[in-house]
Design a protein around this motif. Structure first.
Motif, PDB file in Angstrom:
ATOM      1  N   GLY A 247      36.495 -32.025  29.899  1.00 10.43           N
ATOM      2  CA  GLY A 247      37.250 -32.276  28.364  1.00 10.43           C
ATOM      3  C   GLY A 247      36.666 -33.289  27.789  1.00 10.43           C
ATOM      4  N   ARG A 248      36.945 -33.315  26.588  1.00 11.28           N
ATOM      5  CA  ARG A 248      36.204 -34.258  25.563  1.00 11.28           C
ATOM      6  C   ARG A 248      37.064 -35.568  25.612  1.00 11.28           C
ATOM      7  NH1 ARG A 248      38.609 -30.295  23.040  1.00 11.28           N
ATOM      8  NH2 ARG A 248      40.067 -30.690  21.311  1.00 11.28           N
TER       9      ARG A 248
ATOM     10  N   ARG B 172      37.857 -28.405  32.926  1.00  9.19           N
ATOM     11  CA  ARG B 172      38.745 -27.312  32.314  1.00  9.19           C
ATOM     12  C   ARG B 172      38.063 -25.976  32.447  1.00  9.19           C
ATOM     13  NH1 ARG B 172      43.249 -30.187  32.154  1.00  9.19           N
ATOM     14  NH2 ARG B 172      43.008 -31.952  30.749  1.00  9.19           N
TER      15      ARG B 172
ATOM     16  N   GLU C 197      39.712 -24.448  22.456  1.00  7.69           N
ATOM     17  CA  GLU C 197      39.534 -25.829  23.234  1.00  7.69           C
ATOM     18  C   GLU C 197      38.062 -25.765  23.830  1.00  7.69           C
ATOM     19  OE1 GLU C 197      41.024 -28.774  23.123  1.00  7.69           O
ATOM     20  OE2 GLU C 197      42.525 -27.782  21.550  1.00  7.69           O
ATOM     21  N   TRP C 198      37.708 -24.662  24.522  1.00 11.67           N
ATOM     22  CA  TRP C 198      36.473 -24.732  25.329  1.00 11.67           C
ATOM     23  C   TRP C 198      35.115 -25.090  24.344  1.00 11.67           C
ATOM     24  CZ3 TRP C 198      32.505 -21.594  24.424  1.00 11.67           C
ATOM     25  CH2 TRP C 198      32.399 -20.108  23.921  1.00 11.67           C
TER      26      TRP C 198
ATOM     27  N   ARG D 220      35.275 -26.598  21.643  1.00 11.30           N
ATOM     28  CA  ARG D 220      35.334 -28.030  20.981  1.00 11.30           C
ATOM     29  C   ARG D 220      34.823 -29.022  22.167  1.00 11.30           C
ATOM     30  NH1 ARG D 220      41.053 -28.575  18.317  1.00 11.30           N
ATOM     31  NH2 ARG D 220      41.201 -26.304  17.915  1.00 11.30           N
ATOM     32  N   ASN D 221      35.342 -28.617  23.612  1.00 15.77           N
ATOM     33  CA  ASN D 221      34.767 -29.460  24.516  1.00 15.77           C
ATOM     34  C   ASN D 221      33.233 -29.259  24.898  1.00 15.77           C
ATOM     35  OD1 ASN D 221      37.187 -30.534  25.145  1.00 15.77           O
ATOM     36  ND2 ASN D 221      37.822 -28.801  26.651  1.00 15.77           N
TER      37      ASN D 221
ATOM     38  N   SER E 185      30.454 -32.046  24.952  1.00 14.81           N
ATOM     39  CA  SER E 185      29.489 -32.336  26.369  1.00 14.81           C
ATOM     40  C   SER E 185      27.946 -31.606  26.331  1.00 14.81           C
ATOM     41  CB  SER E 185      30.365 -31.994  27.481  1.00 14.81           C
ATOM     42  OG  SER E 185      30.335 -30.615  27.574  1.00 14.81           O
TER      43      SER E 185
END
Length: 141
Positions: free
Chosen positions: A36-37, A43, A66-67, A69-70, A74
């Motif tokens: 997670g960011r 996640r 969300e994935w 963006r994470n 990363s």
């Protein structure tokens, strides 16, 4: 970067679909894990890995998830597939490649539930982040 849209998957796809897809289509659906960011906690979510032009890609069919963006933050993660956990690095692809990747994704996975409908609802390739992945290590799951 332009503003990307996000289409929330239907309840059944979120709660049941991903779990069942890994059981029913294990050669197609992998488990993506990304830190997670904000928290750094891992996640996980089911994904289909696109094989296109000799490279592998993750494409966010539902838009700026969300994935995605994470993974953008990363630049690395893990894929659990075919009984192995693979570490990988990721590079977000540029806008000029998105249309071809979207077409290839629809060609390979368009018959899976909700995939074609999602691309009809979000037809702009810019709404679908995509990442070229390179496996850097692998171990038995």
């Amino acid at each position: 970067m332009s503003t990307r849209n996000y289409l929330r998957p239907p309840w059944a796809a979120r709660v049941i679909g991903g779990r069942m897809a890994r059981l029913v289509k294990p050669k197609v659906v992998s488990l993506l894990s990304v830190p997670g960011r904000t928290t750094g906690a891992w996640r996980s979510t089911p994904v289909a890995v696109l094989d296109h032009g000799g490279a592998e890609y993750l494409l966010a069919a539902y838009g700026d998830t969300e994935w995605s963006r994470n993974l953008r933050a990363s630049k690395s993660g893990r894929l659990t597939r075919r009984g192995r956990v693979e570490q990988f690095t990721a590079v977000e692809v540029g806008p000029s490649e998105l249309q071809a990747l979207m077409e290839a994704y629809l060609g390979q996975f368009g018959k899976l539930p909700n995939v074609a409908k999602t691309f009809e609802t979000l037809p702009d390739p810019a709404d679908h982040p995509a990442f070229r992945i390179t496996v850097t290590g692998s171990e038995r799951a």
